[in-house]
Design a protein around this motif. Structure first.
Motif, PDB file in Angstrom:
ATOM      1  N   ARG A 333       0.836  -1.208   0.000  1.00 42.77           N
ATOM      2  CA  ARG A 333       0.000   0.000   0.000  1.00 42.77           C
ATOM      3  C   ARG A 333       0.871   1.258   0.000  1.00 42.77           C
ATOM      4  N   GLU A 337       0.906   4.286  -2.822  1.00 44.49           N
ATOM      5  CA  GLU A 337       0.744   5.700  -2.459  1.00 44.49           C
ATOM      6  C   GLU A 337       1.905   6.534  -2.980  1.00 44.49           C
ATOM      7  N   ARG A 341       1.737   9.540  -5.795  1.00 43.04           N
ATOM      8  CA  ARG A 341       2.276  10.889  -5.511  1.00 43.04           C
ATOM      9  C   ARG A 341       3.224  11.332  -6.616  1.00 43.04           C
ATOM     10  N   PRO A 348      -6.133   8.199  -5.856  1.00 48.00           N
ATOM     11  CA  PRO A 348      -5.050   7.285  -5.456  1.00 48.00           C
ATOM     12  C   PRO A 348      -5.304   5.856  -5.938  1.00 48.00           C
TER      13      PRO A 348
END
Length: 840
Positions: A333, A337, A341, A348
């Motif tokens: 996870r 993320e 970014r 997301p």
């Protein structure tokens, strides 16, 4: 090192459009997941990111050309300490443009350089031709009879008119290997109307087409007539001769030579500047070559993974399915993320764990110490998912069994120092990247060799064997003096007997066991082999039975983990009872005989082998028993062992048949009683509950052996019969197989003794000053033979036998080895085509 493979889960990755590239890049850096192909029916040419992969392959082609040019100029490609990250998609075109520009520049410079080299070679050959053919002309005085010479502009030949015949010349160079065939062809075709003169060039010339350096020969052919001249031209073309015009006189020859010297000097200057410029371009390109190679490799791998994903048109995202360790879900996870970014995604990416009935891959985490032992296990087969792994126990048992066969203090020290050197210099050795496969095999198993050397030192101390000699560290417990003190021996006894036996029953002759290992006095004894054979043979049986019993005990952890408790009673217990009642009892008799009989009553000690045979044939009542109640105990053990066989054979098939037939109805009745207790308002829920309970009756075993919808009792019985026969016969053959520990230990000790006696003893017997000088080559020969025969060949033999004992005798008791290895998407594990070709 874990005792069983890690728990895995199947997860779905939802990669948002715009950030999928960065998310896959982050996963490739961490190496957490193994991707599944969601487009198995789509060909590789019809997938979404085919154009990007073709662009990466084009960049790989350019990089291959660049690295080959760098290798030709002997420029080292510096490697970065940290691997560069995969470039973002917007930088891919920039890298592509840089590589294309560089390729065009290098191609143009390389073409110019090749053209200059060809011109230089032609001028050099022309110079050699002019110098050598001048000697041919001057040696033929008859040519002076023809003052009038004409030049043939087509063929480049010179000719003279005499009696209506035209005398012409053809000159050039030909390879040395073709001269004999060339001369024969001229003679046969021209029928003697030619004169061939040739001489070898002193300088070696390079063939630019093949790159080979070869010897060349200058030739001059004189011929009469135009037809002969045409034939000569065709023959020269056939043999790929380099033809050059022949000058008419010495003045013209001198002028041409002066012109050639000037042109060669100019060409050398231009060629030198061209090579210097090319080297500067390649030197600058080599600084970025490694990062380009890594970046292109990562880009191609990312697009290949993206092709495995499916595209969700409605949500505008890519969906991927991955196998991931449960312990790494948080890191997964976090990687998504971070990728979102970097990709500046507004939505997301996320992961969703999904259930699956497919068998997950097997993951066993290792380090540089345990990876070698894990490789030994996986060479037999990759373990099933969540199966007990033999690797943690192999770390101890494998080098120990090797050392039992290889036990020698001196050889173990040499092996340990060699392995220790590889361990201490492993960083430098990894940087060298040797292409020698044999050396890579030794280096990858450096920790295995180190452990084998350490255990060989231990067993060498136990055997008290160091290069076939014993070490008297604590002093022998046997005394010769006591035989004279007790009037057992006299001087006359020594004179009349060539062999004498020390009697341990005489007071003071034997004071007690040696503190550690075998007493050094046995190295001098004539019956040394008899004593060691008996000791090592019994030791091999004891070790073998313990090793096999440990393998059977490990199987219970598989049965309990997969919730197959019936296997504990129907497989584990019968197998363990069969093994221990027969061969465990043999170990008991060996140990009991060691403890119960001493020096005084050793002559009355019965033979264990005879007693063990009589145990099966129910005979031997006239023999003295080994201990009281021996016959009754042996009959009891035989009965238990025989009763274990039908339990192994029929227990599991009958239980599974009952579970499928009889147990089905039983569980249906229990489910019906529970349904009746449900409220009448929940009729639909009750019906579904009954169906679920009915399914639970069929799927009681959630492990590897869940009952199929169609149960075939014959197949299960046949499989169990094969397993039972294999185990029962295997207990006998496997126990005998462990006798290889005794055989190879004996062979190694005898080879070591023969080598010492035939080589080293010859040098030590010479006591003069010449003997000291003679000892140096003798010791060198002894060292070479010790390393080549005793360490390498004998070590490899002991290694293979220890490997067999683990694979066949130990692992087959509990280890199936039919799983699939977990292959994570990891950039560091991806092979590079340039490394395989030796360009990096």
């Amino acid at each position: 090192m874990v005792f069983r493979s890690e728990e895995m889960c199947l997860a779905q990755l939802f990669l948002q459009s715009g950030s999928e590239y960065d998310c896959i890049s982050e996963l490739g850096e961490l190496g957490l997941v193994e991707f599944r192909d969601l487009n198995p029916s789509v060909s590789s040419f019809q997938r979404r990111f085919v154009s990007e992969i073709k662009r990466c392959e084009e960049m790989e082609r350019i990089l291959g050309y660049l690295l080959r040019e760098i290798q030709k100029t002997h420029i080292a490609v510096p490697e970065e300490d940290e691997s560069p990250l995969a470039p973002p998609p917007r930088q891919v075109l920039e890298i592509m443009e840089q590589l294309q520009r560089l390729e065009m520049e290098l191609s143009e410079v390389a073409r110019n350089k090749e053209k200059l080299q060809r011109n230089l070679l032609e001028l050099t050959e022309y110079t050699h031709m002019l110098k050598i053919t001048r000697t041919f002309i001057h040696s033929r005085s008859r040519y002076e009879e023809f003052p009038t010479m004409e030049t043939d502009s087509v063929s480049g030949c010179t000719g003279m008119q005499r009696l209506g015949a035209k005398l012409g010349f053809v000159s050039g160079l030909i390879q040395r290997v073709k001269v004999e065939a060339f001369e024969r062809m001229l003679w046969r075709v021209c029928k003697g109307y030619t004169i061939l003169s040739y001489a070898e060039v002193d300088e070696n010339l390079t063939d630019l087409d093949t790159g080979e350096i070869s010897k060349s020969v200058v030739f001059l052919i004189s011929f009469w007539g135009d037809q002969i001249g045409q034939k000569v031209q065709k023959i020269c073309d056939c043999y790929h001769c380099h033809l050059y015009p022949h000058p008419e006189n010495d003045e013209e020859r001198a002028d041409v030579l002066d012109s050639l010297r000037t042109r060669i000097q100019d060409l050398n200057n231009v060629l030198h500047r061209t090579e210097e410029y090319l080297r500067q371009v390649l030197q600058k390109a080599s600084e970025s070559a490694f990062s380009w190679v890594v970046q292109v490799k990562k880009m191609k791998a990312i697009y290949h993974i993206l092709n495995l994903c499916s595209f969700d048109v409605t949500n505008k995202c890519l969906i991927a399915e991955v196998w991931c360790p449960v312990s790494d879900l948080a890191n997964l996870r976090g990687a998504l993320e971070e990728g979102a970014r970097k990709g500046d995604a507004t939505v997301p990416s996320f992961v969703n764990r999904i259930p699956s009935s497919d068998t997950p891959p097997t993951l066993l985490r290792t380090n540089k110490f345990t990876s070698g032992f894990q490789s030994i296990v996986e060479a037999y087969g990759v373990g099933d998912y969540r199966e007990v792994s033999p690797a943690p126990y192999t770390i101890i048992t494998f080098p120990f069994l090797f050392a039992v066969m290889f036990g020698d203090l001196g050889h173990g020290i040499v092996m340990s120092f060699f392995a220790l050197w590889m361990v201490l210099t492993e960083k430098q050795q990894k940087k060298k990247r040797s292409s020698n496969e044999i050396w890579e095999t030794f280096f990858s198993g450096r920790y295995i060799i180190l452990m084998m050397g350490i255990f060989s030192i231990y067993t060498g101390l136990i055997y008290n064997d160091c290069f076939s000699k014993s070490l008297n560290i604590f002093g022998s417990a046997w005394s010769v003096k006591a035989m004279f003190t007790n009037q057992q021996w006299t001087n006359k006894t020594l004179q009349t007997n060539s062999l004498l036996t020390l009697d341990p029953n005489v007071t003071g002759v034997f004071t007690g066991p040696y503190p550690f290992g075998i007493d050094p006095i046995w190295n001098l004894a004539v019956n040394r082999l008899s004593f060691l054979n008996s000791y090592k043979m019994k030791m091999s049986v004891v070790i073998g039975v313990i090793h096999m019993s440990f393998g059977v005990v490990l199987s219970i952890f598989n049965h309990l983990h997969f919730q197959q408790k019936f296997n504990v009673y129907l497989l584990f217990l019968p197998e363990l009872l069969f093994l221990l009642c027969l061969f465990g009892y043999l170990v008991f008799m060996i140990v009991y005989k060691w403890l119960a009989f001493g020096a005084r009553d050793s002559s009355q000690a019965p033979s264990i082998l005879i007693h063990f045979i009589n145990m099966f044939v129910m005979q031997g009542k006239d023999l003295a028993p080994l201990y009281p109640g021996q016959t009754g105990l042996q009959i009891f053990l035989i009965v238990i062992a025989m009763l274990s066989v039908p339990v192994m054979l029929l227990g599991k098939p009958l239980y599974l048949y009952w579970l499928y037939r009889g147990g089905k109805g039983l569980r249906r009745r229990r489910g019906y009683e529970r349904v009746r207790r449900v409220s009448e308002d929940d009729t639909s829920a009750a019906a579904s509950y009954e169906d679920d309970d009915e399914d639970e009756g069929l799927d009681e075993m959630p492990g590897r052996e869940a009952l199929p919808k169609e149960f075939d009792f014959g197949d299960v019985l046949l499989y169990q019969s094969i397993h039972t026969i294999e185990f029962c016969l295997g207990c006998i053959s496997n126990t005998a197989s462990y006798l290889r520990l005794w055989a190879l230990s004996l062979a190694h000790a005898q080879l070591s003794e023969v080598l010492w006696g035939m080589v080293m003893r010859l040098g030590l017997r010479m006591t003069t000053r010449v003997g000291v000088v003679f000892l140096v080559p003798v010791f060198g020969l002894f060292a070479v033979l010790t390393v080549s025969i005793l360490l390498v060949m004998e070590g490899l033999s002991a290694f293979l036998h220890a490997l067999r004992l683990h694979w066949v005798e130990f692992q087959n008791k509990f280890y199936h080895g039919t799983g699939l290895k977990f292959l994570p998407f990891d950039f560091s594990l991806l092979p590079s085509v340039f490394e395989q070709d030796g360009l990096l």
